[in-house]
Scaffold this active site. Structure first.
Site, PDB file in Angstrom:
ATOM      1  N   GLY A  10       0.826  -1.204   0.000  1.00 55.47           N
ATOM      2  CA  GLY A  10       0.000   0.000   0.000  1.00 55.47           C
ATOM      3  C   GLY A  10       0.865   1.260   0.000  1.00 55.47           C
ATOM      4  N   GLN A  11       0.203   2.403  -0.088  1.00 56.38           N
ATOM      5  CA  GLN A  11       0.949   3.679  -0.137  1.00 56.38           C
ATOM      6  C   GLN A  11       1.832   3.869   1.101  1.00 56.38           C
ATOM      7  OE1 GLN A  11      -0.848   7.262  -1.982  1.00 56.38           O
ATOM      8  NE2 GLN A  11      -2.730   6.474  -1.067  1.00 56.38           N
ATOM      9  N   LEU A  12       1.232   3.639   2.281  1.00 55.30           N
ATOM     10  CA  LEU A  12       2.003   3.882   3.507  1.00 55.30           C
ATOM     11  C   LEU A  12       3.054   2.792   3.731  1.00 55.30           C
ATOM     12  CD1 LEU A  12       2.581   5.549   5.996  1.00 55.30           C
ATOM     13  CD2 LEU A  12       0.673   4.414   7.166  1.00 55.30           C
ATOM     14  N   ASP A  44      -3.427 -12.600   5.669  1.00 55.74           N
ATOM     15  CA  ASP A  44      -4.667 -12.045   5.118  1.00 55.74           C
ATOM     16  C   ASP A  44      -5.528 -11.523   6.275  1.00 55.74           C
ATOM     17  OD1 ASP A  44      -7.072 -11.472   3.994  1.00 55.74           O
ATOM     18  OD2 ASP A  44      -7.350 -13.429   3.017  1.00 55.74           O
ATOM     19  N   TYR A  69      -8.885  -1.857   4.533  1.00 54.71           N
ATOM     20  CA  TYR A  69      -9.808  -1.810   3.398  1.00 54.71           C
ATOM     21  C   TYR A  69     -10.035  -0.319   3.169  1.00 54.71           C
ATOM     22  CZ  TYR A  69     -13.883  -2.554   0.460  1.00 54.71           C
ATOM     23  OH  TYR A  69     -14.765  -2.557  -0.595  1.00 54.71           O
ATOM     24  N   TYR A 133     -17.322   2.805   5.178  1.00 46.95           N
ATOM     25  CA  TYR A 133     -15.870   2.687   5.394  1.00 46.95           C
ATOM     26  C   TYR A 133     -15.495   3.298   6.743  1.00 46.95           C
ATOM     27  CZ  TYR A 133     -11.070   4.564   5.122  1.00 46.95           C
ATOM     28  OH  TYR A 133      -9.780   4.929   5.404  1.00 46.95           O
ATOM     29  N   LYS A 137     -13.798   1.919  10.259  1.00 48.64           N
ATOM     30  CA  LYS A 137     -12.546   2.459  10.820  1.00 48.64           C
ATOM     31  C   LYS A 137     -12.768   2.894  12.275  1.00 48.64           C
ATOM     32  CE  LYS A 137      -9.012   3.156   8.949  1.00 48.64           C
ATOM     33  NZ  LYS A 137      -7.801   2.307   8.793  1.00 48.64           N
TER      34      LYS A 137
HETATM   35  N1  LIG Z   1      -5.787   6.771   1.313  1.00 50.67           N
HETATM   36  C1  LIG Z   1      -6.265   7.796   2.003  1.00 50.67           C
HETATM   37  O1  LIG Z   1      -6.578   8.856   1.457  1.00 50.67           O
HETATM   38  C2  LIG Z   1      -6.427   7.681   3.501  1.00 50.67           C
HETATM   39  C3  LIG Z   1      -6.979   8.749   4.216  1.00 50.67           C
HETATM   40  C4  LIG Z   1      -7.088   8.645   5.601  1.00 50.67           C
HETATM   41  C5  LIG Z   1      -6.662   7.500   6.262  1.00 50.67           C
HETATM   42  N2  LIG Z   1      -6.154   6.472   5.534  1.00 50.67           N
HETATM   43  C6  LIG Z   1      -5.692   5.271   6.247  1.00 50.67           C
HETATM   44  O2  LIG Z   1      -4.289   5.204   6.107  1.00 50.67           O
HETATM   45  C7  LIG Z   1      -3.857   3.837   6.083  1.00 50.67           C
HETATM   46  C8  LIG Z   1      -2.955   3.587   4.894  1.00 50.67           C
HETATM   47  O3  LIG Z   1      -3.680   3.891   3.717  1.00 50.67           O
HETATM   48  P1  LIG Z   1      -3.062   3.688   2.262  1.00 50.67           P
HETATM   49  O4  LIG Z   1      -3.504   4.834   1.421  1.00 50.67           O
HETATM   50  O5  LIG Z   1      -1.607   3.357   2.379  1.00 50.67           O
HETATM   51  O6  LIG Z   1      -3.885   2.411   1.793  1.00 50.67           O
HETATM   52  P2  LIG Z   1      -3.681   1.533   0.477  1.00 50.67           P
HETATM   53  O7  LIG Z   1      -2.678   2.146  -0.409  1.00 50.67           O
HETATM   54  O8  LIG Z   1      -5.045   1.262  -0.032  1.00 50.67           O
HETATM   55  O9  LIG Z   1      -3.063   0.223   1.073  1.00 50.67           O
HETATM   56  C9  LIG Z   1      -3.806  -0.625   1.900  1.00 50.67           C
HETATM   57  C10 LIG Z   1      -3.088  -1.942   1.957  1.00 50.67           C
HETATM   58  O10 LIG Z   1      -3.900  -2.833   2.752  1.00 50.67           O
HETATM   59  C11 LIG Z   1      -3.793  -4.090   2.150  1.00 50.67           C
HETATM   60  N3  LIG Z   1      -4.920  -4.944   2.423  1.00 50.67           N
HETATM   61  C12 LIG Z   1      -6.208  -4.793   2.047  1.00 50.67           C
HETATM   62  N4  LIG Z   1      -6.916  -5.857   2.381  1.00 50.67           N
HETATM   63  C13 LIG Z   1      -6.067  -6.729   2.977  1.00 50.67           C
HETATM   64  C14 LIG Z   1      -6.199  -8.012   3.530  1.00 50.67           C
HETATM   65  N5  LIG Z   1      -7.357  -8.652   3.528  1.00 50.67           N
HETATM   66  N6  LIG Z   1      -5.111  -8.594   4.067  1.00 50.67           N
HETATM   67  C15 LIG Z   1      -3.924  -7.971   4.069  1.00 50.67           C
HETATM   68  N7  LIG Z   1      -3.722  -6.758   3.541  1.00 50.67           N
HETATM   69  C16 LIG Z   1      -4.791  -6.133   3.003  1.00 50.67           C
HETATM   70  C17 LIG Z   1      -3.751  -3.838   0.656  1.00 50.67           C
HETATM   71  O11 LIG Z   1      -3.184  -4.967   0.042  1.00 50.67           O
HETATM   72  P3  LIG Z   1      -3.189  -5.196  -1.550  1.00 50.67           P
HETATM   73  O12 LIG Z   1      -2.128  -4.256  -2.050  1.00 50.67           O
HETATM   74  O13 LIG Z   1      -2.863  -6.621  -1.691  1.00 50.67           O
HETATM   75  O14 LIG Z   1      -4.570  -4.816  -1.998  1.00 50.67           O
HETATM   76  C18 LIG Z   1      -2.893  -2.590   0.580  1.00 50.67           C
HETATM   77  O15 LIG Z   1      -1.544  -2.907   0.380  1.00 50.67           O
HETATM   78  C19 LIG Z   1      -5.134   3.013   6.130  1.00 50.67           C
HETATM   79  O16 LIG Z   1      -5.394   2.637   7.459  1.00 50.67           O
HETATM   80  C20 LIG Z   1      -6.221   3.978   5.702  1.00 50.67           C
HETATM   81  O17 LIG Z   1      -7.482   3.656   6.225  1.00 50.67           O
HETATM   82  C21 LIG Z   1      -6.019   6.535   4.184  1.00 50.67           C
END
Ligand SMILES: NC(=O)c1ccc[n+]([C@@H]2O[C@H](COP(=O)([O-])OP(=O)(O)OC[C@H]3O[C@@H](n4cnc5c(N)ncnc54)[C@H](OP(=O)(O)O)[C@@H]3O)[C@@H](O)[C@H]2O)c1
Length: 296
Positions: A10-12, A44, A69, A133, A137
């Site tokens: 994921g991004q982070l 998972d 998610y 969503y 959370k």
């Molecule tokens: N994106 C935003 O704008 C935003 C804003 C506020 C808060 N956040 C929070 O910040 C955190 C990081 O966000 P991000 O943008 O880095 O998210 P992201 O890029 O969507 O990455 C999420 C990761 O979670 C993994 N994941 C999803 N389902 C899974 C499962 N069943 N088992 C194991 N891994 C799983 C995904 O794996 P795959 O690569 O295999 O799909 C992905 O690598 C999250 O907690 C999110 O809720 C995000």
């Protein structure tokens, strides 16, 4: 020191890997080898048995849960799956962290707020999510706070973008090159967060004495870049930096309906993380320039 990072693709997760490999944000007692990054293949989060199985033979001092998610609109249809990953798995990680006497850093979202406030949200403000969503959370946050009254840390962040994965900046760059005009909502206000800045902040926190001292009560911190903008202003700035000639039309959320409702104003007050961990927070424009220079 063994540090587990979930969500490695994921991004982070990827931004933390980048920061760890750059080696500048970890102290002398730590090496990149202390970090173990896992993705869905290794563990998972939608499967209780997969999580238990992984931790049977793996013990950690710190767990950083970056996996989630994150598909806000799709979650309206996939509530159960979103809840499993964003709530039930967090509950399980909290119990495991307790058993292993590990610290847990969990990432949450500005979307736990309803966006109706006219001033930046404090960590202690009332949470009232307005879509599926965000409800999952919030359930994750609450479960963590109940199960781990000590030794956990929740970081709420907003509007993440980076050179990795799908995000608003990359989508706008793509649209800007393909179209003459785009419509972007101008009535949702917040602060973008360059994920490299968030990753650096997390690494600063885990080497800070105030985090390392055992027996601390669980705390929540807000983190985003500085500044307040709408998605419309964000798009305008992206095109300005890249010198893309694409008209940006401001539209209201009502004119741009999506399956999930979004909060109107989720600015967050970041004084707490700055004061406790001495985190320096960059302005959104300078961080956007940094990310876009890398994207080039
Ligand atoms: N994106 C935003 O704008 C935003 C804003 C506020 C808060 N956040 C929070 O910040 C955190 C990081 O966000 P991000 O943008 O880095 O998210 P992201 O890029 O969507 O990455 C999420 C990761 O979670 C993994 N994941 C999803 N389902 C899974 C499962 N069943 N088992 C194991 N891994 C799983 C995904 O794996 P795959 O690569 O295999 O799909 C992905 O690598 C999250 O907690 C999110 O809720 C995000």
């Amino acid at each position: 020191m063994r540090i587990l990072v979930t969500g490695k693709n994921g991004q982070l997760g990827r931004s933390i890997q980048k920061a760890v490999n750059a080696d500048t944000k970890i102290d002398n007692n730590q090496s990149p080898n202390d970090f173990i990054f896992v993705g869905r293949e290794e563990m998972d989060l939608s499967s209780e048995s997969s999580i238990s199985f992984y931790f049977k033979n793996n013990k950690f001092d710190i767990i950083i849960n970056c996996a989630a998610y994150t598909q806000v609109d799709k979650a309206e249809q996939e509530v159960e799956l979103a809840n499993q990953i964003n709530h039930e798995a967090v509950k399980q990680l909290a119990s495991i962290a307790n058993n292993q006497q590990a610290r847990l850093i969990h990432i949450s979202t500005d979307y736990v707020f309803d966006g109706e406030s006219n001033k930046p949200y404090l960590e202690t403000d009332t949470r009232n999510p307005i879509n599926a969503y965000s409800r999952t959370k919030l359930a994750g946050e609450k479960a963590l706070q109940i199960l781990m009254p000590m030794n956990a840390l929740i970081i709420r962040t907003s509007w993440l973008y980076s050179e990795y994965g799908n995000n608003f900046v990359k989508t706008m760059l793509r649209h800007g090159k393909e179209r003459d005009e785009v419509s972007v909502v101008s009535d949702q206000i917040g602060s973008p967060t360059y994920v490299t800045d968030l990753a650096d902040a997390i690494l600063e926190i885990i080497k800070h004495k105030k985090f390392r001292d055992v027996g601390q009560t669980t705390q929540t911190y807000n983190y985003s870049n500085e500044g307040e903008i709408s998605w419309y202003e964000f798009a305008k700035e992206i095109f300005k930096i890249e010198k893309i000639e694409c008209e940006v039309n401001p539209v209201t959320s009502q004119q741009y309906p999506a399956p999930a409702k979004r909060p109107r104003n989720t600015l967050m007050n970041k004084d707490k993380i700055v004061e406790v961990f001495n985190i320096k927070i960059s302005n959104w424009k300078s961080s956007l320039n940094t990310c876009m220079a890398i994207l080039k």
